[in-house]
Design an enzyme around this catalytic site. Structure first.
Site, PDB file in Angstrom:
ATOM      1  CG  HIS A 122      -2.179  -0.861   0.980  1.00 24.26           C
ATOM      2  ND1 HIS A 122      -3.286  -0.467   0.243  1.00 24.26           N
ATOM      3  CD2 HIS A 122      -2.476  -2.109   1.418  1.00 24.26           C
ATOM      4  CE1 HIS A 122      -4.199  -1.432   0.244  1.00 24.26           C
ATOM      5  NE2 HIS A 122      -3.729  -2.441   0.945  1.00 24.26           N
ATOM      6  CG  ASP A 129      -7.286  -2.888   1.162  1.00 27.23           C
ATOM      7  OD1 ASP A 129      -6.627  -3.760   0.561  1.00 27.23           O
ATOM      8  OD2 ASP A 129      -6.922  -2.392   2.245  1.00 27.23           O
ATOM      9  CD  GLU A 190      -5.630  -8.693   4.060  1.00 29.13           C
ATOM     10  OE1 GLU A 190      -5.488  -7.833   3.169  1.00 29.13           O
ATOM     11  OE2 GLU A 190      -5.159  -8.585   5.190  1.00 29.13           O
ATOM     12  CG  HIS A 193      -4.401  -6.754  -0.432  1.00 23.97           C
ATOM     13  ND1 HIS A 193      -3.955  -5.631   0.236  1.00 23.97           N
ATOM     14  CD2 HIS A 193      -3.375  -7.148  -1.224  1.00 23.97           C
ATOM     15  CE1 HIS A 193      -2.706  -5.366  -0.131  1.00 23.97           C
ATOM     16  NE2 HIS A 193      -2.332  -6.282  -1.015  1.00 23.97           N
TER      17      HIS A 193
HETATM   18  C1  LIG Z   1      -4.983  -4.522   6.709  1.00 26.37           C
HETATM   19  C2  LIG Z   1      -5.463  -4.894   5.332  1.00 26.37           C
HETATM   20  N1  LIG Z   1      -6.417  -3.951   4.878  1.00 26.37           N
HETATM   21  C3  LIG Z   1      -4.291  -4.931   4.358  1.00 26.37           C
HETATM   22  O1  LIG Z   1      -4.125  -4.033   3.569  1.00 26.37           O
HETATM   23  N2  LIG Z   1      -3.503  -6.005   4.416  1.00 26.37           N
HETATM   24  C4  LIG Z   1      -2.406  -6.171   3.516  1.00 26.37           C
HETATM   25  C5  LIG Z   1      -1.786  -7.526   3.658  1.00 26.37           C
HETATM   26  C6  LIG Z   1      -1.372  -5.078   3.685  1.00 26.37           C
HETATM   27  O2  LIG Z   1      -1.150  -4.575   4.786  1.00 26.37           O
HETATM   28  O3  LIG Z   1      -0.731  -4.777   2.650  1.00 26.37           O
HETATM   29 ZN   LIG Z   2      -4.803  -4.167   1.239  1.00 31.99          ZN
END
Ligand SMILES: C[C@@H](N)C(=O)N[C@H](C)C(=O)O
Ligand SMILES: [Zn+2]
EC number: 3.4.13.22
Length: 231
Positions: A122, A129, A190, A193
């Site tokens: 991110h 997301d 997830e 994601h």
């Molecule tokens: C916390 C969740 N929304 C997320 O983005 N998880 C992935 C694995 C990340 O932190 O990149």
């Molecule tokens: Zn994510």
């Protein structure tokens, strides 16, 4: 399935492309953004920004969705400090919750939910997301709440979980069909994601390097996409 901190993922080099960021709120009416930010920890003014390639591919993917169903972005860019804070707070929570497990297993459980800051996609603008929402503003049933943890859902957050209703499975299929066709990859723990250009994508797509390094808000401010005719 690989975890985001597996050696095969983290050994992939990163190229540091200077590709600009685009605001996903501006692209197309089939791409909506949850402006309430109520389900994310970040307060960044750039939470709805992602690299230009992600914006272009997302637009192409949106046009593949069934009529009346739209993408709903929860979070895209996340500042590195936020990633550090989230990782540490989930690690701390897991230490209390899984106190009798070895530290290594607690660390792995944490990585299923939040990436370690050193390898996190991110903060590079490569990850989104995302879920689905209809024209009346009702989010699709995806089998779990967005941002639920594997631990609290009996692993129903895993994309291919068999622990969800037929309706939720079909909704995940709709999300995946559009995004996968345009080159996005999913992080299996997830369902929400998805990414292009990060190490995880490079591994799954057999690319020799990831495209993007971490940037901060000042860099994004100076490197935003030209206003373009998206629609
Ligand atoms: C916390 C969740 N929304 C997320 O983005 N998880 C992935 C694995 C990340 O932190 O990149
Ligand atoms: Zn994510």
């Amino acid at each position: 399935m690989f975890l985001i901190n597996d050696i095969e993922v983290i050994k992939i080099p990163v190229r540091n492309s200077k590709e600009p960021f685009c605001n996903l709120t501006e692209i197309n009416k089939r791409i909506k953004v949850d402006l309430s930010m109520s389900q994310i920890a970040s307060k960044s003014e750039y939470f709805s920004y992602a690299r230009e390639t992600i914006a272009i591919k997302l637009l192409e993917a949106a046009l593949l969705l069934p009529e009346g169903i739209n993408f709903y972005i929860k979070e895209a860019y996340r500042p590195l400090q936020q990633q550090k804070d989230s990782f540490n707070s989930v690690l701390e929570y897991n230490r209390k919750h899984y106190g009798d497990l070895p530290e290594e297993e607690i660390y792995l459980e944490t990585c299923k939910y939040v990436a370690p800051p050193e390898y996190a996609p991110h903060p590079t603008g490569a990850a989104i997301d995302i879920t689905l929402i209809n024209d009346k503003g009702i989010e699709s049933d995806m089998g779990t709440e967005f941002n639920a943890t594997p631990g609290e859902t009996d692993n129903a957050t895993y994309f291919h979980s068999d622990n969800i209703s037929d309706e939720a499975r079909e909704n995940r299929r709709i999300l995946s069909r559009a995004l996968s066709r345009m080159g996005f990859v999913n992080y299996e723990p997830e369902w929400w994601h998805w990414s292009i250009g990060d190490r995880y994508w490079a591994l799954l797509k057999n690319e020799d390097a990831a495209k993007y390094d971490v940037v901060d808000g000042n860099w994004i401010k100076k490197n935003t996409c030209e206003a373009m005719e998206w629609k």
